[in-house]
Design an enzyme around this catalytic site. Structure first.
Site, PDB file in Angstrom:
ATOM      1  N   LYS A  78     -14.125   8.843  -3.323  1.00  0.00           N
ATOM      2  CA  LYS A  78     -15.337   9.208  -2.577  1.00  0.00           C
ATOM      3  C   LYS A  78     -15.780  10.617  -2.961  1.00  0.00           C
ATOM      4  O   LYS A  78     -16.970  10.899  -3.145  1.00  0.00           O
ATOM      5  CB  LYS A  78     -15.067   9.136  -1.061  1.00  0.00           C
ATOM      6  CG  LYS A  78     -14.760   7.730  -0.579  1.00  0.00           C
ATOM      7  CD  LYS A  78     -14.110   7.703   0.815  1.00  0.00           C
ATOM      8  CE  LYS A  78     -13.472   6.335   1.041  1.00  0.00           C
ATOM      9  NZ  LYS A  78     -12.525   6.309   2.180  1.00  0.00           N
ATOM     10  N   HIS A 100       0.795  -1.234   0.000  1.00  0.00           N
ATOM     11  CA  HIS A 100       0.000   0.000   0.000  1.00  0.00           C
ATOM     12  C   HIS A 100       0.820   1.271   0.000  1.00  0.00           C
ATOM     13  O   HIS A 100       0.261   2.365   0.079  1.00  0.00           O
ATOM     14  CB  HIS A 100      -0.920   0.044   1.219  1.00  0.00           C
ATOM     15  CG  HIS A 100      -2.002  -0.969   1.171  1.00  0.00           C
ATOM     16  ND1 HIS A 100      -3.223  -0.720   0.593  1.00  0.00           N
ATOM     17  CD2 HIS A 100      -2.040  -2.243   1.598  1.00  0.00           C
ATOM     18  CE1 HIS A 100      -3.972  -1.805   0.689  1.00  0.00           C
ATOM     19  NE2 HIS A 100      -3.275  -2.750   1.295  1.00  0.00           N
ATOM     20  N   LYS A 132      -7.243  13.875   4.772  1.00  0.00           N
ATOM     21  CA  LYS A 132      -6.409  12.671   4.679  1.00  0.00           C
ATOM     22  C   LYS A 132      -5.394  12.725   5.812  1.00  0.00           C
ATOM     23  O   LYS A 132      -5.289  13.734   6.490  1.00  0.00           O
ATOM     24  CB  LYS A 132      -5.701  12.597   3.328  1.00  0.00           C
ATOM     25  CG  LYS A 132      -5.017  13.901   2.916  1.00  0.00           C
ATOM     26  CD  LYS A 132      -4.421  13.829   1.525  1.00  0.00           C
ATOM     27  CE  LYS A 132      -5.416  13.991   0.403  1.00  0.00           C
ATOM     28  NZ  LYS A 132      -5.630  12.801  -0.396  1.00  0.00           N
ATOM     29  N   ARG A 133      -4.628  11.630   6.025  1.00  0.00           N
ATOM     30  CA  ARG A 133      -3.557  11.664   7.019  1.00  0.00           C
ATOM     31  C   ARG A 133      -2.647  12.857   6.746  1.00  0.00           C
ATOM     32  O   ARG A 133      -2.446  13.236   5.591  1.00  0.00           O
ATOM     33  CB  ARG A 133      -2.704  10.385   6.929  1.00  0.00           C
ATOM     34  CG  ARG A 133      -3.363   9.145   7.424  1.00  0.00           C
ATOM     35  CD  ARG A 133      -2.413   7.952   7.332  1.00  0.00           C
ATOM     36  NE  ARG A 133      -2.157   7.543   5.963  1.00  0.00           N
ATOM     37  CZ  ARG A 133      -0.975   7.159   5.485  1.00  0.00           C
ATOM     38  NH1 ARG A 133       0.089   7.123   6.264  1.00  0.00           N
ATOM     39  NH2 ARG A 133      -0.832   6.794   4.233  1.00  0.00           N
ATOM     40  N   LYS A 173       1.927  14.170   1.113  1.00  0.00           N
ATOM     41  CA  LYS A 173       0.585  14.539   0.657  1.00  0.00           C
ATOM     42  C   LYS A 173       0.469  16.048   0.416  1.00  0.00           C
ATOM     43  O   LYS A 173      -0.480  16.524  -0.168  1.00  0.00           O
ATOM     44  CB  LYS A 173      -0.461  14.078   1.671  1.00  0.00           C
ATOM     45  CG  LYS A 173      -0.514  12.550   1.791  1.00  0.00           C
ATOM     46  CD  LYS A 173      -1.545  12.102   2.812  1.00  0.00           C
ATOM     47  CE  LYS A 173      -1.545  10.607   3.055  1.00  0.00           C
ATOM     48  NZ  LYS A 173      -2.339   9.835   2.081  1.00  0.00           N
ATOM     49  N   THR A 193      -8.100   6.908  -1.857  1.00  0.00           N
ATOM     50  CA  THR A 193      -9.480   6.431  -1.965  1.00  0.00           C
ATOM     51  C   THR A 193     -10.437   7.581  -1.647  1.00  0.00           C
ATOM     52  O   THR A 193     -11.560   7.607  -2.140  1.00  0.00           O
ATOM     53  CB  THR A 193      -9.752   5.262  -0.993  1.00  0.00           C
ATOM     54  OG1 THR A 193      -9.163   5.577   0.271  1.00  0.00           O
ATOM     55  CG2 THR A 193      -9.170   3.967  -1.516  1.00  0.00           C
TER      56      THR A 193
END
Ligand code: 8GP
Length: 797
Positions: A649, A352, A538-539, A544, A645
């Site tokens: 969504k 992942h 998100k985290r 990111k 993901t």
């Protein structure tokens, strides 16, 4: 209520447990009655499903994962059992709000981020598609911490969820198993050859609690089995009576530490040891239990892989490989070759993330005393593997592929060697795995690698999180998309239909108003529902690039304040947890809060832009934010986000992606076309190229006025007594994710977003096209691929 039986059960529970009737029961009592009634219903269905499975003897999959972010279960179960409307009416008649009952349920934080939520989306989808599957994990007493923001800084508090969460669990005391740690290994020559014995070990008892997983309008019920660690011997009364109080419960203390907390800090050796214990604990318990069942049923384990598929979700469950070997060799008496053949045909592994820090390594020194037998098996696997590599004439790959190297056990390598299939989670990520991360392995095993692009449980993320949109779509295009999301593409033909586009925009507005209300209540900030809701949830991680988003906001602030810019109003919404030991991530949270404060205190700027950081991000909060989003920020450095993901969504709920060509953004781009997405930034090969030649952030600073002005401004920025020049230093000297390299193109993309938003109709069409083309991102599609191509399991109804 139409379903009389269900109503009677609830009322009976209330009467028996509390001596009350439905109209006099407290909310808490109603919650308990509803949870227990559903659990009982699912237990009955589960029993029937088990009977069917026993009859057909079909192969089953077992999904082993350190994380399952299940989200709240009540609404999901009522939705799946087709009882939601009915129960709502019945409660309304008795003056009870079903939504308030939902709010009582804790959101179990048994996971951290995408990997954990994916595991739960897959259990939901597999069950709805009638595939027999069991999830295995730990019953953490405390899940991921509760995040509280104090003066802009993240603080972590324990999140005890079991007091109200326990009503969903079924305790299976008939299936306890023992897990052994420490001790020593003795080899003995017996009549049957060498026998290995594990001696002087410490025993821990694994007690199973089952969370029953419902499927959408089906009789299939699967299980998420969560193991709790208990001391085998328990409390020592003799020691207690001798006055040795703390010693008397020592065994209990060791056991309870194992299932105490998700991801205890692993910066110390004690922390690392605890993680190894957790991983081995749940893996050993799970595999022992399923082998016992298999053996009872078939009288042999030789056919294990014909009936059992074991899945390693990231490297955390990698010890399953040596554990299955141990059981086959030591407990069931198979030869090494036979055991290895069974093991490798049984396991498959999903990677992942390519982030080096997430490819787990354990030091031999730490590992060996804790799990001496498992270590000796890993050593043997490694020895044989290395010999095989040499025999292939590929010894030059060993520095990369050996399982034990430099006194470290490399869990990804163990997972690859021990599995028959390895997959990444988006096309781009799977390509990166074979081209770079696991290149040497790909050379050794060219057919082992594949891809399954992630997917989401759309019934939760659309049907339940956004019932307004789901119901409208059902009226417009029929309800078959609920069962089969590919059918949502029927919406495409309305792209030019003004009425439909307007109606979708009205729904978006309703969701934005609901979120605005929540923002007001939780942060005190008033936001304008007509502004663009620009969302990054998100985290929190440097790759990111929440920081890139923040830089753009500072850029806008300056332009509004000093250059007369009057942009389309925007609300920037963030939600993210930073791992507790990750200081830079915490600094970024503080920075975002300080920008928010700066804007709020400025009468001019705050009419145009707002920054909201919603604390304590979790599934329940995501369900509130995602339906209200206009823009979905997916701005990781290309090559770093395995899939994402949240991007799926958000797309499904009509948000437009603003992203780099990273992870599944690439496939979202393919699905909607150039015109319905905002793509910017370097692509993966360009990032690699820049890394090869050396990224020089100063060059960007010196050649771009926008960057220079923004960074110079941040240097002088002092909010609440805190100065942020360290952010500038970081960007100019330490940022491996190259925010400055993508800044110009990010700003340009943001300008295009603002311009496009002014054309309401165009924006509405683009949004519609995103929803209409999200079909391929259903978890139903992903699990179908796992079932067919990797696990070889069939549906059982
Ligand atoms: C995530 C990836 O970052 C994300 O791109 C992907 O969509 C998701 O897994 C599901 O495949 N990885 C993690 O959440 C992760 O690595 N968590 C580590 C803390 C264990």
């Amino acid at each position: 209520m139409k379903n009389k039986r269900f109503k009677e059960k609830i009322e009976k529970y209330l009467k028996r447990q509390f001596g009350v009737t439905i109209d006099s029961a407290s909310k808490r009592q109603v919650y308990e009655a509803l949870m227990s009634t559903i659990r009982e219903d699912l237990s009955e269905k589960k029993f029937a499903y088990e009977q069917e499975l026993k009859k057909t003897r079909q192969k089953r999959a077992y999904y082993m994962s350190m994380e399952f972010l299940v989200g709240r279960t009540l609404r999901n179960n009522l939705f799946n059992l087709d009882l939601e409307k009915d129960v709502r009416e019945y409660f309304d008649d008795n003056g009870i709000s079903l939504d308030e009952i939902y709010d009582i349920e804790p959101d179990p934080g048994l996971g951290n981020g995408g990997l954990g939520r994916l595991a739960s989306c897959y259990l939901d989808a597999l069950t709805s598609s009638d595939y027999p599957v069991t999830g295995f994990s730990i019953l953490y007493e405390y899940g991921i911490f509760k995040q509280v923001i104090n003066n802009g800084w993240q603080q972590e508090f324990p999140d005890y969820w079991l007091d109200l969460g326990k009503y969903g669990l079924v305790y299976r005391n008939d299936e306890e198993v023992e897990v052994r740690f420490y001790g020593r290994v003795e080899e003995k020559l017996t009549e049957d050859g060498f026998k290995v014995e594990h001696k002087d070990y410490t025993s821990i008892q694994a007690e199973p609690y089952d969370l029953l997983i419902s499927g959408y309008k089906t009789g299939t019920v699967n299980t998420l089995r969560l193991w709790e660690a208990k001391a085998k011997t328990g409390f020592n009364m003799k020691l207690f009576e001798r006055g040795e109080y703390s010693k008397s419960s020592e065994a209990e203390a060791i056991a309870s530490s194992i299932s105490k907390l998700l991801y205890p800090a692993d910066s110390t050796n004690e922390g690392k040891e605890l993680r190894i214990k957790q991983q081995y604990f749940f893996i050993s318990a799970s595999i022992q239990q399923l082998l016992k069942n298999h053996y009872n049923e078939f009288g042999t384990l030789e056919n294990l892989f014909e009936h059992v598929a074991l899945h390693i979700n990231d490297t955390h469950p990698a010890m399953g490989v040596p554990e299955l070997m141990r059981l086959l060799l030591d407990e069931y008496g198979y030869s090494w070759d036979k055991a290895w053949d069974i093991t490798t045909k049984t396991f498959a592994y999903t990677n992942h993330t390519i982030m080096a820090e997430a490819l787990e390594k354990w030091s031999v020194e730490l590992f060996k005393p804790l799990l001496p037998r498992i270590y000796s098996i890993i050593e043997e696997i490694n020895k044989r593997f290395c010999q095989w590599v040499i025999d292939q004439g590929k010894d030059y790959t060993l520095a990369e592929t050996a399982i034990i190297y430099d006194n470290q056990i490399r869990m990804a390598n163990l997972s690859i060697v021990g599995s028959h299939n390895v997959n990444g989670v988006s096309k781009l990520h799977s390509d990166i795995l074979v081209d770079s991360t696991f290149r040497a392995f790909h050379e050794l095993y060219p057919t082992k690698f594949g891809n399954v692009t992630n997917g989401i449980a759309h019934r939760r993320w659309l049907g339940q999180a956004n019932p307004e949109l789901a119901e409208y779509l059902e009226d417009l295009i029929g309800d078959d998309f609920v069962k089969d999301l590919s059918k949502i593409n029927k919406l495409n033909k309305y792209a030019k239909d003004k009425k439909v586009v307007e109606k979708l925009q009205e729904i978006k507005k309703v969701k934005k108003e609901q979120l605005a209300k929540y923002i007001q209540e939780t942060t005190g900030i008033t936001v304008n529902p007509d502004s663009i809701f620009d969302v990054q949830v998100k985290r929190l991680h440097e790759y990111k690039r929440q920081l890139l988003n923040a830089l753009h906001i500072v850029y806008l602030y300056r332009k509004i304040k000093y250059n007369g810019l009057r942009p389309v109003p925007r609300t920037f919404i963030f939600a993210a947890k930073a791992s507790s030991g990750y200081q830079m991530a915490k600094n970024i949270i503080k920075f975002i809060h300080s920008i928010s404060q700066l804007i709020e205190s400025d009468e001019l700027v705050r009419d145009y832009i707002k920054v909201v950081f919603l604390p304590d991000y979790k599934v329940t909060l995501a369900e509130k934010i995602i339906p209200a989003a206009d823009i979905s920020e997916q701005i990781s450095q290309a090559g770093k986000e395995a899939s994402g993901t949240g991007n799926m969504k958000l797309m499904l709920n009509g948000a437009l992606t603003l992203g780099t060509l990273d992870g599944a953004n690439v496939e979202i781009h393919e699905a909607v076309g150039d015109d319905n997405i905002f793509i910017f930034g370097l692509e993966t090969p360009e990032v690699d190229e820049l890394n090869r030649h050396g990224y020089k952030p100063w060059e960007y600073y010196n050649s771009s006025a926008r960057i220079k002005d923004t960074l110079d401004f941040i240097r002088t920025m002092t909010v609440g007594g805190m100065n942020f020049s360290f952010i500038v230093d970081y960007l100019l000297t330490q940022d491996s994710y190259m925010c400055l390299a993508d800044f110009e193109s990010y700003v340009a993309a943001q300008e295009l977003v603002a311009k496009t938003y002014q054309d309401k109709e165009k924006w509405g069409q683009m949004s519609l096209i995103n929803t209409a083309n999200a079909g391929i991102f259903s978890a139903d599609r992903s699990v179908e691929e796992y079932a067919k191509d990797i696990w070889n399991i069939k549906k059982v109804k």
